[in-house]
Design a protein around this motif. Sequence first.
Motif, short mmCIF file in Angstrom:
data_model
loop_
_atom_site.label_atom_id
_atom_site.label_comp_id
_atom_site.label_asym_id
_atom_site.label_seq_id
_atom_site.Cartn_x
_atom_site.Cartn_y
_atom_site.Cartn_z
N PHE A 133 0.60 -1.48 -0.13
CA PHE A 133 0.10 0.20 0.12
C PHE A 133 0.98 0.75 0.03
O PHE A 133 1.92 1.44 0.81
CB PHE A 133 -1.08 -0.05 0.89
N ALA A 134 0.49 2.13 -0.78
CA ALA A 134 0.66 4.15 -0.79
C ALA A 134 1.00 3.79 0.83
O ALA A 134 0.07 3.63 1.71
CB ALA A 134 0.81 4.87 -1.69
N GLU A 140 -5.15 5.43 6.30
CA GLU A 140 -6.76 4.78 5.47
C GLU A 140 -6.88 3.59 6.36
O GLU A 140 -8.06 4.08 7.41
CB GLU A 140 -7.04 4.87 4.80
N LYS A 141 -6.41 2.81 5.96
CA LYS A 141 -6.45 1.39 6.33
C LYS A 141 -5.93 0.78 7.76
O LYS A 141 -7.70 0.36 8.25
CB LYS A 141 -5.93 -0.28 5.56
N LEU A 142 -4.96 1.78 8.34
CA LEU A 142 -4.80 1.25 9.42
C LEU A 142 -5.90 1.88 10.63
O LEU A 142 -6.45 1.23 11.51
CB LEU A 142 -3.72 2.35 9.87
N CYS A 166 -0.66 -14.29 12.21
CA CYS A 166 -1.39 -12.84 11.77
C CYS A 166 -2.29 -13.42 10.76
O CYS A 166 -1.97 -14.72 9.90
CB CYS A 166 -0.70 -11.74 11.39
N THR A 167 -3.09 -13.19 10.37
CA THR A 167 -4.07 -13.41 9.00
C THR A 167 -3.56 -12.28 7.76
O THR A 167 -4.17 -12.78 6.65
CB THR A 167 -5.99 -13.27 8.88
N GLU A 168 -3.11 -11.18 7.74
CA GLU A 168 -2.73 -10.49 7.20
C GLU A 168 -1.25 -9.13 7.52
O GLU A 168 -1.32 -9.39 8.27
CB GLU A 168 -3.95 -9.01 5.99
N ILE A 169 -0.72 -9.31 6.20
CA ILE A 169 0.65 -8.69 6.26
C ILE A 169 0.52 -7.67 5.37
O ILE A 169 0.75 -7.29 4.19
CB ILE A 169 1.56 -9.17 5.84
N TRP A 170 0.57 -6.03 5.63
CA TRP A 170 0.55 -4.78 5.21
C TRP A 170 1.67 -3.84 5.16
O TRP A 170 2.62 -4.28 6.23
CB TRP A 170 -0.19 -4.39 6.13
N ILE A 171 2.32 -3.97 3.04
CA ILE A 171 3.61 -3.41 3.67
C ILE A 171 3.31 -2.26 2.57
O ILE A 171 2.69 -1.83 2.02
CB ILE A 171 4.46 -4.02 2.63
#
Length: 324
Positions: free
Chosen positions: A238-239, A245-247, A299-304
């Motif tokens: 993600f940019a 926003e997602k956080l 975890c269920t997702e990794i956001w980078i």
Amino acid sequence: MTLETIILSLELDSDLERAAALLKAGKLVAIPTETVYGLAASAYNESAINAVFAAKNRPSDHPLILHIGQIEQLFAWVADIPAAAEQLAQQCWPGPLTMIFAKAPEVSSLITGGRDTIAVRMPDNARVRQLLSISGPVVAPSANLHKKISPTCAQQVMDGLNGRIDAVLDGGDCQLGLESTIIDLTRQPVQILRAGPFYPQHLADIIGQEVLLPSQHNIAVAGNMPAHYQPETQASLFARNELVEKLSKAEQKNSSVVVLHFSELAINQPIQAIKMANQRQQYASQLYQALAQADRSHCTEIWIEQPPADWHEVIDRLSRACFR
């Protein structure tokens, strides 16, 4: 499949000799390099080479990289050494540069994936070069299951391949933590087929000619699959503004997410954060360890957070790690 994978120490002469003996006997030994751990097998032993593909679940048409311990070992494997290769070898070997040559006629097609070229590098680890001088050249793709995160420490090798290979030669953490640059010297203009620690301009300055870095190509080399270097957990890029926003939304609920970020972000529980370096080479050296750490958190997702666009080698690995 072997019953038990043994761990040897790179620092012990007796273990180095034992690793060399295993390789000569056709066994599989994971070895440390400055980039990542490689799964080594004698390049002279087709049975051992086949065992590498089996241990990794790697497609047999995916070419392997030959690792040599001294320049004299190169001559038996290549048909021609162009002037550019001599210049690069003088400046970049030993080091994280893989060069593609026209192969010698007797080279096994198992190594080259049926192609008429061969990829060769000399790792920048004096003890590993000593090993290869004793054992002879080896093929050594990354010591992990196919398409999974490349290992940068012995424990990561064991996590993925314990019981599937014969030994791990423990040399501690890899210094660079990202695979070598692959440069194709068999075509003009010269081009990089896998971005890595050596950048195009540096290589161009050495050989005195342009070095291209195509954003995409269909030439079969190590690591050139859309999905590669992947954690078990789904990862997404993600940019920074998208990530913020997602956080803000995720923190309002019980979310099992790990975030890899290099800029300053306000991240509150239950979100877990792994702070990455904001400098290119340090970030690259941390990347696979960070992805493995995130995986271990269940975890269920990794956001980078998307790194700068000119970090080509990092963007390449992340885009493949996040491909679905």
